[in-house]
Design an enzyme around this catalytic site. Structure first.
Site, mmCIF file in Angstrom:
data_model
loop_
_atom_site.group_PDB
_atom_site.id
_atom_site.type_symbol
_atom_site.label_atom_id
_atom_site.label_comp_id
_atom_site.label_asym_id
_atom_site.label_seq_id
_atom_site.Cartn_x
_atom_site.Cartn_y
_atom_site.Cartn_z
ATOM 1 N N SER A 324 44.138 36.174 42.786
ATOM 2 C CA SER A 324 44.425 36.579 41.135
ATOM 3 C C SER A 324 45.613 35.924 40.918
ATOM 4 C CB SER A 324 44.632 37.981 40.038
ATOM 5 O OG SER A 324 45.363 37.789 39.144
ATOM 6 N N TYR A 350 46.700 45.549 40.641
ATOM 7 C CA TYR A 350 46.204 44.863 41.512
ATOM 8 C C TYR A 350 46.929 43.254 41.856
ATOM 9 C CZ TYR A 350 42.131 41.416 40.218
ATOM 10 O OH TYR A 350 41.098 40.668 40.467
ATOM 11 N N LYS A 354 46.104 41.730 45.710
ATOM 12 C CA LYS A 354 45.690 40.174 46.195
ATOM 13 C C LYS A 354 46.836 39.954 46.678
ATOM 14 C CE LYS A 354 41.568 40.532 43.769
ATOM 15 N NZ LYS A 354 40.962 40.271 44.847
ATOM 16 N N THR A 383 35.016 38.453 31.930
ATOM 17 C CA THR A 383 33.370 39.130 32.869
ATOM 18 C C THR A 383 33.920 40.521 32.385
ATOM 19 O OG1 THR A 383 35.531 39.612 34.682
ATOM 20 C CG2 THR A 383 34.454 37.495 34.886
#
Length: 465
Positions: A324, A350, A354, A383
């Protein structure tokens, strides 16, 4: 009615079958024609006479709808398409001639007609049409023959070092400014495993890989979702070999079961794409006691890689880890991997996970030199995961977000292009829009080798590979 003819001829250093298959699917026009914003095949299955396509044309910066139909297909020789939009029609004829095993002559003819355009306008329209034709042929040449790694202009190198200005390129604008956007390198005879293949980037990547001829191992949650994904892939690419594997990739035990099955049933895997990931608004733990973002974004991808490593090494294959752009803002919190201290921030959790996956990608490239190791980030794409996890961001940025197909571009390119087939430490890269990028720009975000080795030991302890 005013009609303008346009004729162009190219010699392309690609086999005629590659050129024909790429252009027979007219949805690839968004990859090479700057006069097309977006293109979709609306007829399910492989392109054939009668297949229809919906395009959004770039007319002086405005998006104009157009519908195309493939009216003639003579394998490796000729394609004829008819198109229409508000007040105009067009007939495109493409003739192919093989000049040898790796060279093709392409003759492109277009007849553009306007219903109510006075003839006196022709002298003004002709230079515009000629320019569009030249730009399209330049884009097609790049898509088929100049589609290797990108070289960044100086202004973009400066922008990315400033972090926030560089994030402008995370939008669809960045995708459109690539030197080449073509995905035409065939993958016939190769097997690709894709995690998170039932929606978003994973599904888009699987569709493109199937179009290129790959045999696909689809890994995702839920038999119904996998079945729907398989239908979407066949609608996009036509007949292809799809092998569904159901797994809960937040679970160490389920990932271990998946790996055991794959090793027993799929002895040949050429590429592993670790795309599955999740961002959580609130802190939670898996039944195995791991913070959820850590588990799904770092622990289980690492486990799957290490378990499949012998198979990949035997094939001199590739690993593509999807990370990301958010990791530019985060370092590695090795002393708080489970995010137990302070107020929980899902985006930070997150990005930290990553960041860890990227650090391990680089570390493993030093040891296993028979595998090509790569990490990439997709930019900002629309998405289902983004809509669910970051609804305010999704709403605010909707006009600028990439499509899943655009976000998956570099993922597919890394899996398919021969220019990134090198192996070992010298090949490992952090990629965005087909260019290698620095992975640490802010103080405190870089991960040195000693820290990466400590992380590896911790991840190994928790995942048990």
């Amino acid at each position: 009615m005013l009609t303008l003819p346009l004729i162009r001829e190219l010699v392309l250093d690609r086999p005629v079958a590659d050129c024909f298959r790429y252009l027979a699917d007219f949805s690839t026009t968004e990859q090479w024609d700057p006069g097309v914003f977006a293109a979709d095949k609306t007829t399910p299955g492989a392109p054939r006479a009668g297949s229809e396509f919906a395009l959004r044309l770039n007319v002086l910066g405005r998006s104009v709808p157009a519908a195309y139909r493939l009216v003639e297909r003579d394998e490796n020789r000729r394609l004829v398409l008819e198109g229409s939009g508000p007040g105009f029609t067009v007939v495109d004829t493409l003739n192919f001639e093989s000049l040898g095993p790796a060279q093709t002559r392409l003759r492109y003819e277009a007849a553009m007609s306007w219903d109510s355009m006075p003839a006196r306008i022709a002298p003004l329209l002709k230079p515009w049409a000629e320019r569009l034709g030249d730009q399209a042929m330049t884009g097609l040449t790049r898509a088929l023959t100049e589609d290797g790694p990108e070289s960044l202009p100086r202004r973009e190198r400066i922008a990315q070092k400033l972090v926030v200005p560089g994030m402008v390129a995370f939008t669809r604008r960045g995708w459109r400014t690539q030197h080449s956007r073509g995905l035409s390198r065939r993958m016939d005879g190769r097997t690709v495993a894709v995690t998170g293949a039932t929606a978003g980037l994973g599904l888009a990547a699987a569709q493109e890989l199937a179009r290129l001829g790959a045999r696909l191992i689809l890994i995702g949650r839920g038999s119904e979702r996998l079945a729907a994904a398989m239908q979407a892939i066949r609608d996009f690419a036509g007949d292809c070999e799809l092998l569904p594997y159901e797994a809960e990739l937040s679970s160490i035990a389920d990932t271990e079961r998946l790996a055991t099955r794959l090793l027993a049933e799929q002895p040949v895997i050429d590429v592993l794409i670790n795309n599955a990931g999740a961002l959580f608004a609130e802190r939670g733990e898996t039944p195995e006691g791991h913070e959820r973002a850590l588990a799904v974004n770092l622990l289980t991808p690492a486990l799957l890689i290490k378990r499949l490593e012998p198979v990949l090494a035997e094939r001199r294959g590739r690993v593509v880890n999807v990370v990301s752009g958010g990791l530019y803002l985060q370092g590695l919190a090795l002393d708080d991997l489970d995010y137990e201290r302070g107020e929980y921030d899902g985006s930070k959790a997150y990005a930290r996970a990553k960041r860890g996956l990227l650090a391990l990608t680089r570390l493993w490239a030093e040891d296993e030199t028979r595998i090509g190791w790569h990490a990439m980030h997709p930019g900002w794409a629309a998405t289902p995961g983004i809509a669910k996890s970051l609804p305010a961001f999704d709403r605010r940025m909707q006009p600028f977000l990439r499509t899943p197909r655009q976000g998956a571009d570099t993922m597919v390119w890394l899996a398919s292009h021969p220019a990134v087939a090198a192996h070992g430490e010298d090949s490992v890269g952090f990629w965005f829009d087909r260019a290698q990028r620095p992975d640490a720009l802010l103080p405190g975000t870089a991960v040195d080798t000693a820290t990466a080795m400590s992380l590896e030991a911790e991840v190994r302890l928790r995942s048990g590979w």
